[in-house]
Design a protein around this motif. Sequence first.
Motif, PDB file in Angstrom:
ATOM      1  N   TYR A 120      34.047  42.315  53.716  1.00  0.00           N
ATOM      2  CA  TYR A 120      33.523  43.551  53.132  1.00  0.00           C
ATOM      3  C   TYR A 120      32.909  44.408  54.241  1.00  0.00           C
ATOM      4  N   GLY A 121      32.264  43.754  55.202  1.00  0.00           N
ATOM      5  CA  GLY A 121      31.709  44.482  56.337  1.00  0.00           C
ATOM      6  C   GLY A 121      32.787  45.149  57.177  1.00  0.00           C
ATOM      7  N   SER A 168      26.766  32.484  41.832  1.00  0.00           N
ATOM      8  CA  SER A 168      26.322  33.188  40.630  1.00  0.00           C
ATOM      9  C   SER A 168      27.268  34.305  40.210  1.00  0.00           C
ATOM     10  N   VAL A 169      28.425  34.395  40.843  1.00  0.00           N
ATOM     11  CA  VAL A 169      29.316  35.516  40.545  1.00  0.00           C
ATOM     12  C   VAL A 169      30.764  35.062  40.589  1.00  0.00           C
ATOM     13  N   GLU A 170      31.563  35.660  39.732  1.00  0.00           N
ATOM     14  CA  GLU A 170      33.010  35.491  39.757  1.00  0.00           C
ATOM     15  C   GLU A 170      33.606  36.817  39.308  1.00  0.00           C
ATOM     16  N   GLN A 171      34.015  37.623  40.273  1.00  0.00           N
ATOM     17  CA  GLN A 171      34.425  38.992  39.983  1.00  0.00           C
ATOM     18  C   GLN A 171      35.872  39.233  40.397  1.00  0.00           C
ATOM     19  N   PRO A 172      36.770  39.398  39.417  1.00  0.00           N
ATOM     20  CA  PRO A 172      38.151  39.754  39.762  1.00  0.00           C
ATOM     21  C   PRO A 172      38.199  41.136  40.408  1.00  0.00           C
ATOM     22  N   VAL A 173      39.154  41.316  41.297  1.00  0.00           N
ATOM     23  CA  VAL A 173      39.305  42.573  42.027  1.00  0.00           C
ATOM     24  C   VAL A 173      40.594  43.253  41.564  1.00  0.00           C
ATOM     25  N   SER A 174      40.487  44.519  41.191  1.00  0.00           N
ATOM     26  CA  SER A 174      41.670  45.269  40.770  1.00  0.00           C
ATOM     27  C   SER A 174      42.684  45.309  41.908  1.00  0.00           C
ATOM     28  N   THR A 175      43.921  44.968  41.585  1.00  0.00           N
ATOM     29  CA  THR A 175      44.960  44.851  42.605  1.00  0.00           C
ATOM     30  C   THR A 175      46.226  45.555  42.134  1.00  0.00           C
ATOM     31  N   LEU A 176      46.795  46.374  43.007  1.00  0.00           N
ATOM     32  CA  LEU A 176      48.032  47.076  42.692  1.00  0.00           C
ATOM     33  C   LEU A 176      49.235  46.176  42.933  1.00  0.00           C
ATOM     34  N   ARG A 177      50.354  46.533  42.331  1.00  0.00           N
ATOM     35  CA  ARG A 177      51.597  45.831  42.642  1.00  0.00           C
ATOM     36  C   ARG A 177      51.843  45.895  44.146  1.00  0.00           C
ATOM     37  N   GLY A 178      52.224  44.772  44.710  1.00  0.00           N
ATOM     38  CA  GLY A 178      52.366  44.699  46.156  1.00  0.00           C
ATOM     39  C   GLY A 178      51.186  44.030  46.825  1.00  0.00           C
ATOM     40  N   GLY A 179      50.108  43.771  46.052  1.00  0.00           N
ATOM     41  CA  GLY A 179      48.960  43.060  46.612  1.00  0.00           C
ATOM     42  C   GLY A 179      47.949  43.931  47.323  1.00  0.00           C
ATOM     43  N   LEU A 234      40.947  47.128  47.240  1.00  0.00           N
ATOM     44  CA  LEU A 234      39.724  47.370  48.002  1.00  0.00           C
ATOM     45  C   LEU A 234      38.657  46.419  47.483  1.00  0.00           C
ATOM     46  N   LEU A 235      37.900  45.822  48.385  1.00  0.00           N
ATOM     47  CA  LEU A 235      36.819  44.941  47.965  1.00  0.00           C
ATOM     48  C   LEU A 235      35.687  45.768  47.364  1.00  0.00           C
ATOM     49  N   PRO A 236      35.204  45.396  46.186  1.00  0.00           N
ATOM     50  CA  PRO A 236      34.080  46.121  45.587  1.00  0.00           C
ATOM     51  C   PRO A 236      32.755  45.600  46.138  1.00  0.00           C
ATOM     52  N   PRO A 237      31.702  46.406  46.050  1.00  0.00           N
ATOM     53  CA  PRO A 237      30.379  45.861  46.388  1.00  0.00           C
ATOM     54  C   PRO A 237      29.968  44.844  45.323  1.00  0.00           C
ATOM     55  N   VAL A 238      29.530  43.689  45.760  1.00  0.00           N
ATOM     56  CA  VAL A 238      29.141  42.616  44.837  1.00  0.00           C
ATOM     57  C   VAL A 238      27.703  42.227  45.140  1.00  0.00           C
ATOM     58  N   ALA A 239      26.850  42.303  44.122  1.00  0.00           N
ATOM     59  CA  ALA A 239      25.445  41.934  44.291  1.00  0.00           C
ATOM     60  C   ALA A 239      25.324  40.413  44.310  1.00  0.00           C
ATOM     61  N   LEU A 240      24.795  39.886  45.412  1.00  0.00           N
ATOM     62  CA  LEU A 240      24.626  38.442  45.558  1.00  0.00           C
ATOM     63  C   LEU A 240      23.147  38.103  45.669  1.00  0.00           C
ATOM     64  N   GLN A 294      26.268  32.800  49.498  1.00  0.00           N
ATOM     65  CA  GLN A 294      27.548  33.059  50.139  1.00  0.00           C
ATOM     66  C   GLN A 294      28.622  33.207  49.069  1.00  0.00           C
ATOM     67  N   ALA A 295      29.583  34.080  49.337  1.00  0.00           N
ATOM     68  CA  ALA A 295      30.698  34.259  48.409  1.00  0.00           C
ATOM     69  C   ALA A 295      32.003  34.222  49.185  1.00  0.00           C
ATOM     70  N   SER A 296      33.059  33.866  48.492  1.00  0.00           N
ATOM     71  CA  SER A 296      34.381  33.774  49.106  1.00  0.00           C
ATOM     72  C   SER A 296      35.352  34.699  48.387  1.00  0.00           C
ATOM     73  N   ILE A 297      36.379  35.120  49.123  1.00  0.00           N
ATOM     74  CA  ILE A 297      37.480  35.882  48.534  1.00  0.00           C
ATOM     75  C   ILE A 297      38.620  34.903  48.303  1.00  0.00           C
TER      76      ILE A 297
END
Length: 248
Positions: A51-52, A100-111, A114-120, A125-128
């Motif tokens: 994200y950074g 504490s979070v599980e947030q799906p990310v909107s993805t276009l066809r083709g993969g 954009l990573l959204p800001p996620v409040a942690l 630590q969070a993983s993609i």
Amino acid sequence: MNRLVLTMLLSCALAATAARAADRADALPPEAPVAITAVKNPGTLNYASYYGLQSKLLGYMPPDRAYLQPLLRLSFTDLTADEQDRYEPADWAVTVVGDSVEQPVSTLRGGYFLLPPVALAQGEQASILFNAKTRARFLSVAWSIPPEVWPRLDAQAVRAALRELRATQANIPWYVLGLRTEKYDSPDLLKVCFDGAGSVALGGKHYASRDSGCALVPLDDVDATATPAIALDGRVAFISLGSSAGYR
């Protein structure tokens, strides 16, 4: 005892030992089958780090940009270029997961995404996570042309997108190693993807969509055209500056 007799006795002893071992093996219960319940994806990434990098890349873009929008893309390892363009998962493609979070990310066809800001939570630590096999420690970047440009897309608009790309690359310091690929990227295609079949007309030439639904127009043809108009025949889904590498 002569050598012949000794050899015969040893042979008999070995045969008896092998027979007893076979009897013991037959008496053992069969081994339970191994069940693979999950496949580890080496492409799982640290959310904060990437994200950074995304924020840095957007920050290096010209503030008045209008023709270029960088998007992240899954860095597929086992799909051809055409298969990547067709990629559309049945349920999810990218998810940010932490304690504490599980947030799906909107993805276009083709993969593309954009990573959204996620409040942690502090220290969390969070993983993609990706619903595909992806490269370790790497995310691709696609140089998309935003939808508001599509109705007026022509050779001049493509050149404007390229100028914004070069300006962005000039702003990326050499020491930002996480954006080294983007700094030195050199697209040679205008890729136009359609919902279904479609085609692109430029300077008397027509470029039909491939099985993936995407038409590939060499940027050399865009530069060489005497007439700047670009006609898009079909329902456009995505346009980007890309590379011919991987296409056959």
